[in-house]
Design a protein around this motif. Sequence first.
Motif, PDB file in Angstrom:
ATOM      1  N   UNK A  33     -10.343   7.387   3.417  1.00 29.64           N
ATOM      2  CA  UNK A  33      -9.732   6.309   2.653  1.00 29.64           C
ATOM      3  C   UNK A  33      -9.676   5.054   3.516  1.00 29.64           C
ATOM      4  N   UNK A  34      -9.892   3.912   2.851  1.00 35.12           N
ATOM      5  CA  UNK A  34      -9.666   2.614   3.474  1.00 35.12           C
ATOM      6  C   UNK A  34      -8.507   1.929   2.753  1.00 35.12           C
ATOM      7  N   UNK A  35      -8.186   0.717   3.178  1.00 40.63           N
ATOM      8  CA  UNK A  35      -7.026   0.022   2.613  1.00 40.63           C
ATOM      9  C   UNK A  35      -7.126  -0.120   1.095  1.00 40.63           C
ATOM     10  N   UNK A  36      -8.353  -0.375   0.606  1.00 41.64           N
ATOM     11  CA  UNK A  36      -8.512  -0.584  -0.835  1.00 41.64           C
ATOM     12  C   UNK A  36      -8.180   0.677  -1.641  1.00 41.64           C
ATOM     13  N   UNK A  62       3.442   6.612  13.620  1.00 41.85           N
ATOM     14  CA  UNK A  62       2.644   6.434  12.407  1.00 41.85           C
ATOM     15  C   UNK A  62       3.552   6.095  11.241  1.00 41.85           C
ATOM     16  N   UNK A  63       3.564   4.820  10.895  1.00 37.85           N
ATOM     17  CA  UNK A  63       4.379   4.382   9.773  1.00 37.85           C
ATOM     18  C   UNK A  63       3.654   3.354   8.906  1.00 37.85           C
ATOM     19  N   UNK A  64       2.746   2.595   9.548  1.00 31.03           N
ATOM     20  CA  UNK A  64       2.089   1.501   8.841  1.00 31.03           C
ATOM     21  C   UNK A  64       0.574   1.700   8.837  1.00 31.03           C
ATOM     22  N   UNK A  65      -0.084   0.878   8.044  1.00 25.52           N
ATOM     23  CA  UNK A  65      -1.544   0.932   7.994  1.00 25.52           C
ATOM     24  C   UNK A  65      -2.146   0.580   9.350  1.00 25.52           C
ATOM     25  N   UNK A  66      -1.573  -0.398  10.028  1.00 24.37           N
ATOM     26  CA  UNK A  66      -2.062  -0.734  11.366  1.00 24.37           C
ATOM     27  C   UNK A  66      -1.871   0.440  12.329  1.00 24.37           C
ATOM     28  N   UNK A  67      -0.725   1.132  12.221  1.00 23.89           N
ATOM     29  CA  UNK A  67      -0.507   2.327  13.053  1.00 23.89           C
ATOM     30  C   UNK A  67      -1.643   3.328  12.827  1.00 23.89           C
ATOM     31  N   UNK A  68      -1.951   3.586  11.559  1.00 26.73           N
ATOM     32  CA  UNK A  68      -2.973   4.588  11.225  1.00 26.73           C
ATOM     33  C   UNK A  68      -4.348   4.161  11.742  1.00 26.73           C
ATOM     34  N   UNK A 119      -1.163  -0.541  -3.769  1.00 30.86           N
ATOM     35  CA  UNK A 119      -0.168  -0.300  -4.818  1.00 30.86           C
ATOM     36  C   UNK A 119      -0.300  -1.271  -5.978  1.00 30.86           C
ATOM     37  N   UNK A 120      -0.999  -2.364  -5.750  1.00 35.60           N
ATOM     38  CA  UNK A 120      -1.172  -3.360  -6.807  1.00 35.60           C
ATOM     39  C   UNK A 120      -2.641  -3.776  -6.877  1.00 35.60           C
ATOM     40  N   UNK A 121      -2.995  -4.389  -7.963  1.00 31.73           N
ATOM     41  CA  UNK A 121      -4.314  -5.005  -8.076  1.00 31.73           C
ATOM     42  C   UNK A 121      -4.132  -6.363  -8.752  1.00 31.73           C
ATOM     43  N   UNK A 122      -5.214  -7.042  -8.984  1.00 31.49           N
ATOM     44  CA  UNK A 122      -5.125  -8.391  -9.535  1.00 31.49           C
ATOM     45  C   UNK A 122      -4.374  -8.405 -10.863  1.00 31.49           C
ATOM     46  N   UNK A 123      -4.673  -7.424 -11.710  1.00 33.79           N
ATOM     47  CA  UNK A 123      -4.045  -7.397 -13.030  1.00 33.79           C
ATOM     48  C   UNK A 123      -2.545  -7.120 -12.934  1.00 33.79           C
ATOM     49  N   UNK A 124      -2.162  -6.164 -12.095  1.00 35.40           N
ATOM     50  CA  UNK A 124      -0.739  -5.812 -12.009  1.00 35.40           C
ATOM     51  C   UNK A 124       0.065  -6.931 -11.352  1.00 35.40           C
ATOM     52  N   UNK A 125      -0.548  -7.627 -10.368  1.00 32.34           N
ATOM     53  CA  UNK A 125       0.166  -8.749  -9.755  1.00 32.34           C
ATOM     54  C   UNK A 125       0.333  -9.898 -10.755  1.00 32.34           C
ATOM     55  N   UNK A 126      -0.674 -10.108 -11.575  1.00 33.95           N
ATOM     56  CA  UNK A 126      -0.553 -11.166 -12.590  1.00 33.95           C
ATOM     57  C   UNK A 126       0.545 -10.802 -13.592  1.00 33.95           C
ATOM     58  N   UNK A 160       0.834  -1.209   0.000  1.00 33.56           N
ATOM     59  CA  UNK A 160       0.000   0.000   0.000  1.00 33.56           C
ATOM     60  C   UNK A 160       0.865   1.253   0.000  1.00 33.56           C
ATOM     61  N   UNK A 161       0.238   2.346  -0.371  1.00 35.69           N
ATOM     62  CA  UNK A 161       0.897   3.642  -0.440  1.00 35.69           C
ATOM     63  C   UNK A 161       0.816   4.319   0.935  1.00 35.69           C
ATOM     64  N   UNK A 162       1.870   4.998   1.348  1.00 36.81           N
ATOM     65  CA  UNK A 162       1.905   5.521   2.708  1.00 36.81           C
ATOM     66  C   UNK A 162       1.489   6.990   2.876  1.00 36.81           C
TER      67      UNK A 162
END
Length: 394
Positions: free
Chosen positions: A54-57, A126-132, A61-68, A40-42
């Motif tokens: 904003x939520x995690x989605x 504050x560095x990670x999504x869990x932190x946020x 930084x990637x989606x199904x197509x880019x990971x494939x 994810x983007x920070x």
Amino acid sequence: MSTIAVVGVGLAGVRAGEALRAQGHDGRLVMIGEEAVEPYDRPPLSKQVLLGTYEACDIALTDTASRAELDAEWLLGTRATAFDPVTRHLTLSDGQSLHAEGVVIATGARARTLSGVPELDSVHTLRTLDDARRLRDDLSRPGRVAVVGGGFIGAEVASAARALGHEVTIVEFEQMPLLRQLGSAAAGVLRRLHTDHGVALVTGVSVTGLVGRDRVQAVSLSDGRSLPADVVVVGIGAVPNTEWLAGSGVALDNGVLTDEWCRTTVPGVVAAGDVAAYRCRGGRRLRIEHWTNARDMPATAARSLLATLRGEDPVEQPAHDPLPYVWSDQYDSHLQIAGRPDADDALELVSGSFDSGFVAVYRRDGAVTGVLAVDSPKEFGRLRRELRGTWATR
């Protein structure tokens, strides 16, 4: 078929994987990420995620197509704990041993914490999504917020907390936020930005302790005062994640030392992003924690690594020599900085007013070293392009 392991799947790691594929690596590609979530983007963590827009989605930084398209093996929730440069094996936190001819180090940095203070609830970094997410939960309740550190993270957290209706105080060691980075004139602008939005600044002091039994209740200051606080956010910089490289032969000093081509002291091992302390023009060493550097540096690292694996000399390829750029959204203002100004450089107003939107340039010995703008993106863009043109010829 050669294997390349990318250690770290933040922005630099993901961009490194993409660059390796784009530049022709058709072998095995293994992406190793400590967090168990998709990359994810920070930058939104201290803004939209805290505000709940904003939520995690929204920051993936990637989606199904880019990971494939990347066609990589993803080892998420897994850390690299050691690297043997002789056998070319990475030891992983789940007990695996991974052989890799090429390694990209993109392990980033973690938030620096206050030393010598008790661990209390409602004290955050504050560095990670869990932190946020944890901080957002605390900010969902009324309370007084103390932000330790007046840098970009501290300023953006203060802005978000204020927008959520909290009473906010920034505690800053210097007399003004970002004084050492931007000089007194620009720091004064940022100070007014905070105070105009109702944020209190306590400056010229450090934090000596935290008060509370289970939850934090106050911040103890070096001048003897005690600042009441229901939530404390510590934004005092970051520490590069290099401990796992101890004994590997990769030279370390406030990050992974690299040359202009992102090469470390171990052949076939490159570094990029927040963790990389690269040698720039003039021999100065820089470790840049800006989003644009994490986006751009992996292309050089990938090019250099692939050239090395082919037995070619990476020095014949372009070196990493960017014009530094950072932006920050605070309250309803958009700040942009390009270049590498020093606090002692003269700041010259180009347009606008320091009391509102403006563009200003830093000069040293007559030469422009940086551009600073508040709410003036068009004029900033023009001056940034001009500075980039001269930057490449210096």
